[in-house]
Design a protein around this motif. Structure first.
Motif, PDB file in Angstrom:
ATOM      1  N   GLY A 195       0.828  -1.205   0.000  1.00  0.00           N
ATOM      2  CA  GLY A 195       0.000   0.000   0.000  1.00  0.00           C
ATOM      3  C   GLY A 195       0.858   1.249   0.000  1.00  0.00           C
ATOM      4  N   PRO A 205      -6.649  -0.060  -0.117  1.00  0.00           N
ATOM      5  CA  PRO A 205      -5.450   0.018  -0.961  1.00  0.00           C
ATOM      6  C   PRO A 205      -4.471  -1.134  -0.772  1.00  0.00           C
ATOM      7  N   SER A 206      -4.303  -1.588   0.448  1.00  0.00           N
ATOM      8  CA  SER A 206      -3.394  -2.694   0.731  1.00  0.00           C
ATOM      9  C   SER A 206      -4.121  -4.014   0.504  1.00  0.00           C
ATOM     10  N   ARG A 247       1.211   3.638  -2.123  1.00  0.00           N
ATOM     11  CA  ARG A 247       0.508   4.878  -2.500  1.00  0.00           C
ATOM     12  C   ARG A 247      -0.276   5.454  -1.317  1.00  0.00           C
ATOM     13  N   ALA A 248      -0.912   4.590  -0.532  1.00  0.00           N
ATOM     14  CA  ALA A 248      -1.604   5.067   0.669  1.00  0.00           C
ATOM     15  C   ALA A 248      -0.610   5.689   1.642  1.00  0.00           C
ATOM     16  N   LEU A 256      -2.741   8.101   3.903  1.00  0.00           N
ATOM     17  CA  LEU A 256      -3.850   7.218   4.243  1.00  0.00           C
ATOM     18  C   LEU A 256      -3.337   6.065   5.109  1.00  0.00           C
ATOM     19  N   ASP A 302      -4.117   2.827   5.412  1.00  0.00           N
ATOM     20  CA  ASP A 302      -4.188   1.426   5.002  1.00  0.00           C
ATOM     21  C   ASP A 302      -2.930   0.960   4.274  1.00  0.00           C
ATOM     22  N   TRP A 303      -1.862   0.803   5.015  1.00  0.00           N
ATOM     23  CA  TRP A 303      -0.620   0.225   4.504  1.00  0.00           C
ATOM     24  C   TRP A 303      -0.052  -0.692   5.576  1.00  0.00           C
TER      25      TRP A 303
END
Length: 274
Positions: free
Chosen positions: A99, A187-188, A101-102, A107, A109-110
């Motif tokens: 994740g 995202p992840s 990009r998160a 964000l 969610d990684w």
């Protein structure tokens, strides 16, 4: 620690979990909730993003995990692939930040993901999400846990009112043949599977082109929580192949899997030209 001790390797699980927590702290130091990361960022040759946090975590985990099991080969998103893994019984599979990009955009969610494969099967998995205050872990045959507490998937048997996460085009397509409650994309990929494992959602869809490191740790957590990850036609997910790339996948609690698979079959049939 030798491979023969793996079925009861609680001490290995403890060491791996502690390593993931330390790795998560390395990344979290450069994470900015709701804002752009403080880490340096650039694009890899294929265009996907990477940050200095990804590289730092990867380097830290390779040193730490290799010390725990020197005989294990290595497969990671941020390390050049080495074909020797194909002939090894034990393989560490690592995604330093699933994740990215998160992570880059603030964000939560990684996650840091670590799995150990034994003859291509995940036998240990940790998914640590520092910004979500959640650490998932599983040893094959010993159940799955979130922050130390046992978790299980939901017991839905039909898609009606089931909560399903995934890419919007996939959910829109599934909606043509079945009723369900769509959930915003997580995202992840690892956290998408982990949240099925802990019952936060009921199922998830994954588009083609995921990799071993996105899946292996969370796959074991999901399995040990009573769930199933499979290909779009119900085929098993196979790890440590020459190419670690996967096609379209579906994940759910075990009781929901037949209904989800049937819906995907109906979708394929409806998509066939007349």
């Amino acid at each position: 620690m030798s491979a023969s001790t793996l079925p009861i390797a609680a001490d290995l699980m403890k060491a791996v979990s502690e390593s993931c927590l330390e790795a998560g702290a390395i990344a979290f130091d450069l994470f900015r909730p709701g804002e752009k990361t403080a880490a340096r960022t650039w694009s890899k040759s294929g265009g996907s993003p990477v940050t200095e946090a990804d590289i730092g975590v990867d380097t830290f985990l390779r040193v730490r995990l290799s010390a725990l099991l020197p005989e294990a080969a290595w497969l990671s998103e941020e390390t050049a692939d080495d074909a020797q893994r194909l002939s090894r019984r034990l393989v560490w599979v690592v995604d330093p930040i699933d994740g990215t990009r998160a992570f880059m955009t603030g964000l939560p969610d990684w996650a840091v993901c670590v799995a150990l494969l034994d003859e291509g099967e995940p036998v240990l998995g940790v998914v640590h999400a520092p910004a979500c205050n959640a650490t998932y872990g599983a040893i094959r045959g010993a159940g799955a846990r979130r922050n130390g507490k046992p978790i299980r998937t939901t017991e839905h048997e039909t898609l009606d009112e089931a909560r399903i996460a995934g890419p919007k085009p996939m959910l829109d397509a599934l909606g043509r043949v079945s009723r369900f409650t769509p959930v915003d994309k997580i995202p992840s990929l690892a956290l998408r599977l982990a949240r099925i494992a802990d019952g936060s959602i009921d199922a998830g869809l994954i588009s083609q082109d995921s990799r071993d490191w996105d899946l292996a740790a969370a796959d074991l957590v999901l399995r040990e929580a009573g769930g199933v990850l499979s290909g779009g036609q119900g085929e098993p997910v196979i790890y440590n192949r020459p190419s670690p790339v996967h096609g379209m996948l579906m994940a759910s609690g075990g009781m929901l899997a037949p209904s989800l698979l049937q819906a995907l079959r109906q979708l394929r049939e409806h998509s066939q030209p007349s």
